[in-house]
Design an enzyme around this catalytic site. Structure first.
Site, PDB file in Angstrom:
ATOM      1  CG  ASN A  14      -2.141  -0.858   1.052  1.00 21.21           C
ATOM      2  OD1 ASN A  14      -2.356  -1.449   0.009  1.00 21.21           O
ATOM      3  ND2 ASN A  14      -2.934  -0.970   2.098  1.00 21.21           N
ATOM      4  CG  ASN A 106      -5.498   1.137  10.337  1.00 23.89           C
ATOM      5  OD1 ASN A 106      -4.561   0.853   9.609  1.00 23.89           O
ATOM      6  ND2 ASN A 106      -6.075   0.251  11.128  1.00 23.89           N
ATOM      7  CG  HIS A 108      -9.672  -3.591   8.800  1.00 24.38           C
ATOM      8  ND1 HIS A 108      -8.736  -4.271   9.573  1.00 24.38           N
ATOM      9  CD2 HIS A 108     -10.775  -4.367   8.768  1.00 24.38           C
ATOM     10  CE1 HIS A 108      -9.277  -5.409   9.987  1.00 24.38           C
ATOM     11  NE2 HIS A 108     -10.509  -5.487   9.508  1.00 24.38           N
ATOM     12  CB  SER A 135     -12.974  -0.053   6.139  1.00 21.10           C
ATOM     13  OG  SER A 135     -14.044  -0.946   5.951  1.00 21.10           O
ATOM     14  CG  ASP A 140     -11.633   4.256  18.068  1.00 19.94           C
ATOM     15  OD1 ASP A 140     -10.947   3.217  17.874  1.00 19.94           O
ATOM     16  OD2 ASP A 140     -12.874   4.229  18.148  1.00 19.94           O
ATOM     17  CG  ASP A 144      -9.378  -2.675  12.865  1.00 23.47           C
ATOM     18  OD1 ASP A 144      -8.552  -1.794  12.581  1.00 23.47           O
ATOM     19  OD2 ASP A 144      -9.098  -3.887  12.851  1.00 23.47           O
TER      20      ASP A 144
END
Length: 197
Positions: A14, A106, A108, A135, A140, A144
């Site tokens: 990524n 992030n 996922h 996603s 937080d 996830d």
């Protein structure tokens, strides 16, 4: 120009896609540093593009909090507008999340809140679902559980293995991440508003 610090733990596929995007003069974001929690193979991608790298390994610290303090210091040295966890496989200490969020996102490999955690692809296959997804979320203190910024469905095909399914999710994940960064950089997306809702 949006300044990005990207954190990785592995091969950085990524990250590589993001580096390619950021190398385009028209893309409104630049990766200013890449960090890792180990000597990750993906650091080589950053070095190829002349991007500074840093490694903060938890094994060098007496507590998770002490590790987080050093990692936060290394990140803040680059004065990023946004920190991207891209295959970063560790939970961040609460103080670090508080210091960076909501400018801490992030990716996922599942359609959250379905299949959170480190084995989203494997868990989707084990559940026998006909579709999963990818996603991008605000980080937080949960696993996830942060506000969802963008997501897209990916079908599970007959005969899929964890590897084949993950290979189909990755390009979707990369494009979602690219679009989210573009939207943040151009002001179409306000993370503060998202985190507040």
């Amino acid at each position: 120009m949006l300044r990005l610090v990207v954190l990785i733990s592995g091969g950085g596929s990524n990250l590589r896609a993001l580096l390619d995007s950021a190398a385009d003069a028209g893309f409104p974001a630049r990766i200013v540093a890449v960090g890792a929690d180990r000597d990750a193979g993906g650091l080589a991608h950053a070095e190829e593009f002349g991007i500074p790298t840093f490694v903060v390994a938890p094994s060098g610290f007496p507590t998770r909090e002490a590790w987080g303090e050093e990692l936060l210091e290394q990140i803040q040295r680059w004065q990023p507008d946004l920190v991207v966890l891209s295959g970063f496989m560790r939970l961040l200490p609460e103080r670090m999340v508080a210091a960076l969020s909501p400018a801490l996102i992030n990716t996922h490999p599942a359609y959250l809140p379905e299949f959170p955690g480190a084995h989203g692809v494997r868990d989707a296959l084990a559940a026998g679902v006909v579709e999963t997804g990818a996603s991008v979320i605000v980080v937080d203190n949960g696993v996830d559980t942060g506000p969802i910024i963008a997501q897209q469905r990916v079908p599970v095909l007959p005969g899929d293995t964890e590897a084949t399914l993950h290979d189909r999710i990755k390009p979707v994940e990369r494009e979602l991440l690219r679009q989210v960064i573009l939207d943040i950089a151009t002001g179409r997306l306000e993370l503060k508003e998202l985190a507040r809702s």
